[in-house]
Scaffold this motif. Structure first.
Motif, PDB file in Angstrom:
ATOM      1  N   LEU A 154      11.356  13.267  24.133  1.00 28.35           N
ATOM      2  CA  LEU A 154      12.394  12.235  24.087  1.00 28.35           C
ATOM      3  C   LEU A 154      12.118  11.255  22.949  1.00 28.35           C
ATOM      4  CD1 LEU A 154      12.764  11.489  27.907  1.00 28.35           C
ATOM      5  CD2 LEU A 154      14.238  12.917  26.464  1.00 28.35           C
ATOM      6  N   PRO A 155      13.182  10.756  22.293  1.00 27.20           N
ATOM      7  CA  PRO A 155      12.966   9.813  21.185  1.00 27.20           C
ATOM      8  C   PRO A 155      12.443   8.473  21.691  1.00 27.20           C
ATOM      9  CG  PRO A 155      15.303  10.019  21.663  1.00 27.20           C
ATOM     10  CD  PRO A 155      14.615  11.050  22.497  1.00 27.20           C
ATOM     11  N   VAL A 156      11.663   7.810  20.863  1.00 29.17           N
ATOM     12  CA  VAL A 156      11.155   6.476  21.193  1.00 29.17           C
ATOM     13  C   VAL A 156      11.705   5.475  20.189  1.00 29.17           C
ATOM     14  CG1 VAL A 156       9.070   7.257  22.358  1.00 29.17           C
ATOM     15  CG2 VAL A 156       9.035   6.931  19.887  1.00 29.17           C
ATOM     16  N   PHE A 157      11.952   4.259  20.692  1.00 31.25           N
ATOM     17  CA  PHE A 157      12.549   3.213  19.869  1.00 31.25           C
ATOM     18  C   PHE A 157      11.848   1.880  20.148  1.00 31.25           C
ATOM     19  CE2 PHE A 157      15.934   6.270  20.851  1.00 31.25           C
ATOM     20  CZ  PHE A 157      16.350   6.625  19.564  1.00 31.25           C
ATOM     21  N   PHE A 158      12.074   0.923  19.241  1.00 31.76           N
ATOM     22  CA  PHE A 158      11.635  -0.439  19.486  1.00 31.76           C
ATOM     23  C   PHE A 158      12.532  -1.087  20.542  1.00 31.76           C
ATOM     24  CE2 PHE A 158       9.985   0.221  15.172  1.00 31.76           C
ATOM     25  CZ  PHE A 158       8.712  -0.300  15.301  1.00 31.76           C
ATOM     26  N   GLN A 159      11.979  -2.061  21.227  1.00 30.51           N
ATOM     27  CA  GLN A 159      12.797  -2.864  22.126  1.00 30.51           C
ATOM     28  C   GLN A 159      13.813  -3.658  21.306  1.00 30.51           C
ATOM     29  OE1 GLN A 159      10.731  -5.061  25.310  1.00 30.51           O
ATOM     30  NE2 GLN A 159       8.839  -4.136  24.565  1.00 30.51           N
ATOM     31  N   LYS A 160      14.988  -3.869  21.873  1.00 30.37           N
ATOM     32  CA  LYS A 160      16.032  -4.647  21.219  1.00 30.37           C
ATOM     33  C   LYS A 160      15.983  -6.104  21.673  1.00 30.37           C
ATOM     34  CE  LYS A 160      18.466  -1.677  18.681  1.00 30.37           C
ATOM     35  NZ  LYS A 160      18.751  -1.890  17.248  1.00 30.37           N
ATOM     36  N   ASP A 161      16.218  -7.003  20.731  1.00 31.46           N
ATOM     37  CA  ASP A 161      16.333  -8.422  21.060  1.00 31.46           C
ATOM     38  C   ASP A 161      17.667  -8.632  21.779  1.00 31.46           C
ATOM     39  OD1 ASP A 161      16.190 -11.186  21.147  1.00 31.46           O
ATOM     40  OD2 ASP A 161      15.335 -11.350  19.137  1.00 31.46           O
ATOM     41  N   THR A 162      17.672  -9.481  22.771  1.00 27.78           N
ATOM     42  CA  THR A 162      18.887  -9.709  23.564  1.00 27.78           C
ATOM     43  C   THR A 162      19.636 -10.964  23.139  1.00 27.78           C
ATOM     44  OG1 THR A 162      17.579 -10.909  25.234  1.00 27.78           O
ATOM     45  CG2 THR A 162      17.904  -8.542  25.565  1.00 27.78           C
ATOM     46  N   ASN A 163      19.273 -11.540  21.977  1.00 24.89           N
ATOM     47  CA  ASN A 163      19.890 -12.803  21.561  1.00 24.89           C
ATOM     48  C   ASN A 163      21.133 -12.619  20.707  1.00 24.89           C
ATOM     49  OD1 ASN A 163      18.756 -11.861  19.218  1.00 24.89           O
ATOM     50  ND2 ASN A 163      17.625 -13.738  18.739  1.00 24.89           N
ATOM     51  N   GLY A 164      21.630 -11.389  20.593  1.00 25.55           N
ATOM     52  CA  GLY A 164      22.826 -11.138  19.802  1.00 25.55           C
ATOM     53  C   GLY A 164      22.554 -10.706  18.379  1.00 25.55           C
ATOM     54  N   SER A 165      21.297 -10.665  17.983  1.00 21.29           N
ATOM     55  CA  SER A 165      20.965 -10.300  16.609  1.00 21.29           C
ATOM     56  C   SER A 165      20.994  -8.802  16.382  1.00 21.29           C
ATOM     57  CB  SER A 165      19.563 -10.819  16.265  1.00 21.29           C
ATOM     58  OG  SER A 165      18.582 -10.164  17.071  1.00 21.29           O
ATOM     59  N   ASN A 166      20.876  -8.031  17.466  1.00 20.15           N
ATOM     60  CA  ASN A 166      20.725  -6.572  17.387  1.00 20.15           C
ATOM     61  C   ASN A 166      19.434  -6.184  16.677  1.00 20.15           C
ATOM     62  OD1 ASN A 166      21.764  -4.032  18.159  1.00 20.15           O
ATOM     63  ND2 ASN A 166      22.404  -3.617  16.051  1.00 20.15           N
ATOM     64  N   GLY A 167      18.496  -7.121  16.603  1.00 22.09           N
ATOM     65  CA  GLY A 167      17.220  -6.841  15.978  1.00 22.09           C
ATOM     66  C   GLY A 167      16.235  -6.247  16.971  1.00 22.09           C
ATOM     67  N   VAL A 168      15.071  -5.852  16.460  1.00 20.38           N
ATOM     68  CA  VAL A 168      14.033  -5.277  17.310  1.00 20.38           C
ATOM     69  C   VAL A 168      12.951  -6.317  17.550  1.00 20.38           C
ATOM     70  CG1 VAL A 168      14.534  -2.974  16.432  1.00 20.38           C
ATOM     71  CG2 VAL A 168      12.708  -4.327  15.373  1.00 20.38           C
ATOM     72  N   LEU A 169      12.123  -6.050  18.559  1.00 18.64           N
ATOM     73  CA  LEU A 169      11.085  -6.999  18.935  1.00 18.64           C
ATOM     74  C   LEU A 169       9.834  -6.272  19.400  1.00 18.64           C
ATOM     75  CD1 LEU A 169      12.701  -9.849  21.092  1.00 18.64           C
ATOM     76  CD2 LEU A 169      11.624 -10.096  18.864  1.00 18.64           C
ATOM     77  N   GLY A 170       8.672  -6.850  19.118  1.00 17.92           N
ATOM     78  CA  GLY A 170       7.430  -6.479  19.758  1.00 17.92           C
ATOM     79  C   GLY A 170       6.886  -5.112  19.421  1.00 17.92           C
TER      80      GLY A 170
END
Length: 749
Positions: free
Chosen positions: A438-454
């Motif tokens: 299965l593919p792995v991804f970064f966690q998504k920021d939930t502040n509306g930026s659509n950026g990744v986190l951590g």
């Protein structure tokens, strides 16, 4: 690749010489060509006699490879925000010019923007002059220029720049700002803020020609009056400005003459002249240097005027660091040579042959590094006009991502400046999937930026398209990056610096004219370690915003194929998903190689592996054993046993006794930092298992064999991080013990 082990380090000079020899021999037999893969030999090799810098712009003509052919420019318009009637950009090869006009002024026409008749941007000014015209004789407008892609600043966000400029014509408003910022290559704003107002998370040095006091469009302004004036709108000062705020009273220290502001006259050091002044006292250009050392936090700004007759005016600076005032103007001294470096100091020579110092007009110690959100920055200029206006021209511009004055020229004490390589690509990426496919991804920021986190990965669905990156085998992964010159040629022997980071936060940042963009705050990943054969990781600790930041980097030269390679190691928990960065340039063999262009890729560590002891030797005090393992390890400080060595029993030389050892700690590297691959084991005379036939102050004699053993049930050594596997017992079922190097012993055990 093997990790670094103690011993003689291979010098960059010998490595580069080897690369040169390979390239020259290869070209004698095979034709060379540029390719998109790392399989071909490099076309060129580094020249150690030259000074490589990040950005070299001797002018802004189509002969500048960073500009490219004017005919290939891309012209784009944007929907202007409230307050602007026009917003657009001109995109060259590696540079970008932005422009905007307020609603109170008619917009530029297409012919005023597009080459060859443009009045702003990449300008053919005639007489062989090709400046970057940031703003012109048009009221209520702004212009800015930045490198299209960020460059990485080195040594706690150090930088140095040199440029020549002239502001002329019109009615002497408003000025130029040199800017380092991390948010957008489209930053800029109109008005008395010199195009810099509202450009947040930034460092600026302004060259201001218009006096603003009180509120300017609702924003406070507190400019000093030019020396020798008490009225009017003329100004002439250089000042440090931060976070998009040109109010000098808003500086953390306030406006301090000689430290963060240098106020000048409207005579010979006037940054902008009226037509009458230009006729009576014509000059060619101003030259300026800005240097910031992030390690010492030292900040210096220099300025000289070049006259039409080839001489230069050097402002005189007193022992108090302030400009010397003679009557109603700044005292100057005429010199006949462009400045050069002597013992690290900027100097020049008078007509009588005397060498005089060119002192900074501003000099201070201040933490500028903390103003930026990350090490990766856009570098460039802003300028603007209000009700008054003038041409704002940059004629040449050099920039480096290290501290150290750039003094281009061919005379002694000057530098043969060379553009550093500009292209780098990590070449060994694959689609990232976990052991279940299965593919792995970064966690998504939930502040509306659509950026990744951590650094904690999340698992995607079977139908999701995986992202490309590097998948580790256990606790380690190799990363390979190929380096090319601005002409696209693979280059051998050029340093590449590798590091690891993650996204700490995503925030909205102002970029001027009421516009905002999402920008990442990046943090170096202290759970990562880097190794390479013959080169040592560099660990530094910086103070940013009152907090200590740990940074690890390793610099290696590209090989004969133009490829640099290092190993990455996880010191943290599993699974772990982080970013690897490969940036051009670094320090090798005492020489700084500029650059800063970079490539990044995700690196996925899914599960740990068990460490193995690869080497052990008796310490200099002969009471310790230094062990080397094949991966980073940790241990429980409350459970440090498990190791022991066998030595002859003094009471019965035909027998052996086992001496218990405890883990004293990690061995230190050359920077006095813990080496996670090496453990120091110490004789434990307090252990109940200590042989009674040995004295408590026993030392390991040089003429005995001392095989090393380990019982994992009595020890706690594991691979680093949660999920790291334990060191297995050895020997197993009478297997081979780990040999211990014992100096002066007849042979290894």
């Amino acid at each position: 690749m093997k990790r670094f082990e103690s011993g003689p380090r291979r010098s960059a000079k010998s490595w580069i010489s080897s690369c040169l020899a390979f390239v020259f021999c290869f070209t004698a037999v095979f034709p060379l060509w540029s390719t998109g893969t790392a399989s071909a030999a490099a076309n060129v090799a580094v020249d150690e006699t030259k000074n490589y810098i990040s950005l070299k712009n001797t002018d802004f003509s189509s002969n500048n490879p960073r500009v490219g052919n004017y005919a290939n420019f891309a012209y784009q318009t944007e929907t202007p925000p409230t307050g602007l009637t026009q917003l657009g950009k001109v995109i060259a090869k590696d540079l970008q010019y932005n422009y905007g006009v307020r609603t109170s002024t008619a917009p530029y026409s297409d012919s005023q923007i597009k080459s060859p008749n443009n009045i702003v941007g990449f300008k053919d000014a005639g007489n062989g002059l090709f400046p970057m015209r940031l703003a012109t004789n048009k009221p209520e407008s702004f212009g800015s220029m930045f490198n299209k892609e960020r460059v990485t600043l080195s040594n706690n966000r150090s930088f140095s720049t040199y440029f020549s400029f002239k502001m002329h014509g019109g009615t002497q408003a408003d000025g130029i700002v040199f800017v380092v910022q991390t948010a957008s290559n489209e930053a800029g704003a109109s008005g008395g803020g010199l195009g810099y107002s509202g450009v947040a998370k930034s460092i600026g040095v302004e060259y201001d020609t218009w006096y603003n006091k009180g509120l300017d469009n609702g924003t406070p302004r507190n400019d000093p009056r030019a020396i020798g004036t008490s009225s009017g709108n003329r100004a002439s000062h250089v000042a440090l400005v931060l976070d998009g705020n040109v109010d000098h009273d808003a500086q953390p220290k306030g406006a301090v003459d000689g430290k963060n502001i240098a106020n000048m006259d409207i005579k010979k050091l006037s940054l902008a002249q009226t037509p009458g002044e230009a006729a009576s006292d014509p000059y060619k250009l101003f030259h300026t240097w800005i240097d910031y050392d992030g390690l010492t936090k030292k900040f210096n700004v220099y300025l000289i005027r070049e006259n039409n007759n080839g001489t230069y005016l050097v402002p005189q600076v007193g022992t108090d660091g302030k400009l010397v005032i003679a009557g109603n103007e700044v005292a100057t001294q005429e010199v006949t040579e462009f400045p050069y470096l002597e013992n690290g100091q900027l100097v020049s020579r008078t007509s009588g042959g005397s060498v005089i110092p060119v002192k900074p007009i501003m000099s201070d110690t201040q933490d500028l590094s903390s103003m930026l959100l990350q090490d990766d920055a856009y570098i460039g200029f802003t300028a603007a006009t209000g009700g008054s206006y003038q041409d704002h021209d940059i004629y040449s511009w050099q920039f480096n991502n290290y501290s150290g004055l750039i003094v281009p020229g061919t005379n002694q004490g000057q530098q043969e400046v060379e553009q550093a390589p500009t292209h780098i690509q990590i070449v060994n990426t694959v689609p990232l999937r976990n052991a279940s496919g299965l593919p792995v991804f970064f966690q998504k920021d939930t502040n509306g930026s659509n950026g990744v986190l951590g650094v904690k990965p999340v698992t995607g669905a079977a139908g999701d398209t995986p992202m490309d990156g590097i998948k580790a085998g256990g606790s380690t992964a190799e990363i390979q990056a190929e380096v090319r010159t601005i002409d696209g040629d693979l280059i051998a022997g050029y340093p590449v610096t590798f590091s690891m980071y993650y996204v700490l936060a995503n925030t909205q940042v102002d970029i001027g004219s009421g516009r905002k963009v999402w920008s990442e705050t990046l943090a170096d990943d202290s759970d990562m370690y880097l190794t390479a054969d013959g080169y040592e990781v560099r660990t530094q600790r910086y103070d940013r915003n009152g907090q200590e930041v740990l940074v690890r980097e390793i610099t290696v030269p590209s090989d004969a194929n133009g490829v640099a390679s290092v190993n990455l190691w996880n010191l943290g928990d599993y699974p772990h998903l982080s970013y690897a960065k490969a940036r051009i340039g670094g320090e090798l063999n005492g020489k700084v190689y500029g650059g800063g262009n970079f490539d990044t890729t995700p690196v996925y560590f899914e599960s740990g592996s068990a460490p193995v002891v690869t080497n052990a030797k008796v310490g200099d005090d002969r009471k310790t054993i230094v062990t080397t393992l094949d991966m980073p390890v940790t241990y429980d400080p409350h459970d440090t046993g498990g190791f022991y060595i066998e030595v002859p029993d003094p009471a019965d030389p035909s027998a052996t006794v086992k001496i218990p050892l405890v883990v004293k700690g990690h061995a230190k590297d050359s920077q006095d930092e813990d080496d996670p691959f090496r453990l120091v084991l110490e004789i434990d005379a307090d252990s109940p298992d200590y042989p009674p036939s040995l004295p408590v102050d026993y030392v390991i004699p040089p003429n005995v064999q001392t095989p090393l053993n380990y019982d994992k049930d009595k020890g706690s050594v594991t691979g680093t991080g949660t999920g790291g596997l334990p060191l297995e017992s050895f020997p197993v079922n009478g297997g081979v013990t780990v040999p211990v190097e014992n100096r002066l012993c007849s042979r290894k055990s």
